[in-house]
Design a protein around this motif. Structure first.
Motif, PDB file in Angstrom:
ATOM      1  N   CYS A   1       0.862  -1.184   0.000  1.00 12.95           N
ATOM      2  CA  CYS A   1       0.000   0.000   0.000  1.00 12.95           C
ATOM      3  C   CYS A   1       0.895   1.230   0.000  1.00 12.95           C
ATOM      4  N   ASP A   2       0.270   2.378  -0.110  1.00 15.84           N
ATOM      5  CA  ASP A   2       1.027   3.626  -0.006  1.00 15.84           C
ATOM      6  C   ASP A   2       1.236   4.057   1.435  1.00 15.84           C
TER       7      ASP A   2
ATOM      8  N   SER B   1      -3.462   3.881  -2.037  1.00 14.84           N
ATOM      9  CA  SER B   1      -4.003   2.757  -1.267  1.00 14.84           C
ATOM     10  C   SER B   1      -3.541   2.838   0.182  1.00 14.84           C
ATOM     11  N   PHE B   2      -4.444   2.453   1.096  1.00 13.43           N
ATOM     12  CA  PHE B   2      -4.191   2.560   2.530  1.00 13.43           C
ATOM     13  C   PHE B   2      -4.519   1.226   3.195  1.00 13.43           C
ATOM     14  N   LEU B   3      -3.789   0.922   4.274  1.00  9.33           N
ATOM     15  CA  LEU B   3      -3.980  -0.333   5.017  1.00  9.33           C
ATOM     16  C   LEU B   3      -3.981  -0.011   6.506  1.00  9.33           C
ATOM     17  N   ILE B   4      -4.999  -0.514   7.221  1.00  8.08           N
ATOM     18  CA  ILE B   4      -5.071  -0.328   8.670  1.00  8.08           C
ATOM     19  C   ILE B   4      -5.065  -1.692   9.347  1.00  8.08           C
ATOM     20  N   GLY B   5      -4.199  -1.846  10.338  1.00  9.71           N
ATOM     21  CA  GLY B   5      -4.129  -3.076  11.109  1.00  9.71           C
ATOM     22  C   GLY B   5      -4.440  -2.804  12.565  1.00  9.71           C
ATOM     23  N   GLY B   6      -4.937  -3.808  13.265  1.00  7.24           N
ATOM     24  CA  GLY B   6      -5.284  -3.655  14.672  1.00  7.24           C
ATOM     25  C   GLY B   6      -6.698  -4.118  14.942  1.00  7.24           C
ATOM     26  N   ASN B   7      -7.007  -4.274  16.216  1.00 12.91           N
ATOM     27  CA  ASN B   7      -8.318  -4.781  16.613  1.00 12.91           C
ATOM     28  C   ASN B   7      -9.354  -3.665  16.699  1.00 12.91           C
TER      29      ASN B   7
ATOM     30  N   PRO C   1       4.990  -1.128   2.873  1.00 13.17           N
ATOM     31  CA  PRO C   1       4.324   0.068   2.344  1.00 13.17           C
ATOM     32  C   PRO C   1       5.317   1.171   1.950  1.00 13.17           C
ATOM     33  N   ARG C   2       4.845   2.113   1.140  1.00 13.38           N
ATOM     34  CA  ARG C   2       5.657   3.286   0.824  1.00 13.38           C
ATOM     35  C   ARG C   2       5.993   4.047   2.108  1.00 13.38           C
ATOM     36  N   ALA C   3       5.003   4.175   3.021  1.00 11.64           N
ATOM     37  CA  ALA C   3       5.217   4.859   4.296  1.00 11.64           C
ATOM     38  C   ALA C   3       4.326   4.240   5.366  1.00 11.64           C
ATOM     39  N   VAL C   4       4.707   4.453   6.605  1.00 16.78           N
ATOM     40  CA  VAL C   4       3.960   3.951   7.762  1.00 16.78           C
ATOM     41  C   VAL C   4       3.604   5.146   8.641  1.00 16.78           C
TER      42      VAL C   4
END
Length: 362
Positions: A186-187, A217-223, A252-255
């Protein structure tokens, strides 16, 4: 020295963001020859979501989250030279703290280790009967994993004999660069559980940035995020196990790092994720908070954003080459100045100083 540590969980990071902090600090302390027993309750399905098995550098006692289990583990407090109660265990927090104060030997070092100091202090201001306020006169010191001068001053104003920040850091054996994993491509990625004092900031810095960047594009992790409305260009991963952190950070491109409300307000409180991402040579974008330059240099080792628009602007200008350069510089900085080996040296020195003070008084 024998150390009894009463905390949330050493074995599982499930709804337990302090896990890697505990592991890093206590592993380093064990390297100084200290014998550590970590007491954690069987609660919140953490034992069903273990990241690690009991390590060889600490004895782990998992006890039932019952009054009988509480009495059982507190009965071992008198055996320890150092007795630590961490905040946020989640069950019997008051009873554990009161038990540590009551049952530890008179010559033992009593420590309250606050891994959410800004929030704890807010609670203490609003509650004169807060258990930490009652316990402070009997505690030898308070250790925190952040907060800097504002937290030190606040704890001392409440009567703490000593308050010493022991910041988050990096264990390069567990968090390091790895090859990209398409599952995390993702980005911009963000990792953090959905919590009431974080959600609004995630909405601003992550979800608003996504809405402003429909071509990325974005990605979120966690509960907890599965019920949260998100723009169509955001994927939800769910719980990300510690073994997956490196790929999550390196791909990812960035975190993105987003501080909780209280930590952002106080400053001087880099989250564990900051150092884990830097350890994987990730290009980190963080929300703005006071003291960031003590840990990473803005525009060289980290990108700082005041709001979601800044995050979107950083992404728009971020080339692969610059992202790689920022990640490389961040990794070099944390390896040199912010490793858990150094934090372990700090805590070992604190313990040795206390022993020397007792011997001198005798």
């Amino acid at each position: 020295m024998k150390i009894a540590f009463y905390g949330s969980s050493l074995l599982s990071s499930y709804w337990n963001g302090a896990a890697t902090y505990y592991r890093g600090i206590l592993k380093a302390l064990a390297g100084h020859g200290h014998a550590i027993t970590f007491y954690e309750p069987d609660a919140f399905d953490r034992q069903q979501h273990r990241d690690i098995e009991p390590p060889d550098w600490a004895r782990v006692v998992v006890y039932p989250a019952t009054e009988e289990g509480l009495r059982s583990v507190l009965s071992h407090a008198p055996e320890a030279d150092v007795v630590v109660k961490a905040n946020g265990v989640g069950v019997f927090d008051r009873e554990l703290l009161e038990g540590v104060v009551r049952l530890a030997r008179p010559d033992a070092l009593r420590i309250f280790w606050d891994v959410d100091a800004a929030a704890t202090l807010d609670e203490m201001r609003d509650a004169p009967d807060h258990p930490v306020r009652h316990a402070l006169p009997a505690l030898d010191m308070v250790l925190t994993y952040g907060g800097g001068p504002p937290v030190i001053a606040a704890y001392e104003a409440f009567g703490a004999r000593r308050c010493i920040p022991v910041y988050n850091a990096l264990d390069p054996e567990t968090h390091h660069p790895v090859p990209p994993d398409p599952a995390f491509a993702c980005d911009l990625a963000f990792l953090g559980n959905r919590l009431p004092d974080r959600e609004a900031r995630v909405e601003e810095f992550f979800l608003r940035a996504a809405a402003l960047s429909p071509d990325r594009s974005f990605l979120i992790g966690g509960n907890g995020w599965e019920t949260k409305y998100m723009p169509g260009n955001v994927r939800h991963r769910g719980h990300v196990y510690t073994a997956e952190h490196n790929a999550f950070n390196a791909t990812p491109r960035a975190v993105l790092n987003v501080a909780r409300d209280s930590m952002a307000h106080v400053g001087f409180s880099p989250a564990t994720r900051v150092f884990e991402a830097a350890g994987a040579a990730a290009c980190l974008i963080t929300d703005a908070w006071e003291g960031i330059e003590l840990f990473l240099t803005p525009d060289v080792e980290v990108l700082v954003a005041r709001d979601g628009q800044d995050v979107a602007d950083h992404l728009a200008a971020l080339t692969p080459e610059r992202a790689a350069a920022i990640g490389k510089a961040a990794r070099e900085r944390v390896l040199a100045q912010h490793s858990y080996a150094l934090r372990g040296d700090q805590v070992a020195a604190i313990l040795a100083e206390h022993v020397a003070r007792i011997l001198e008084a005798a």
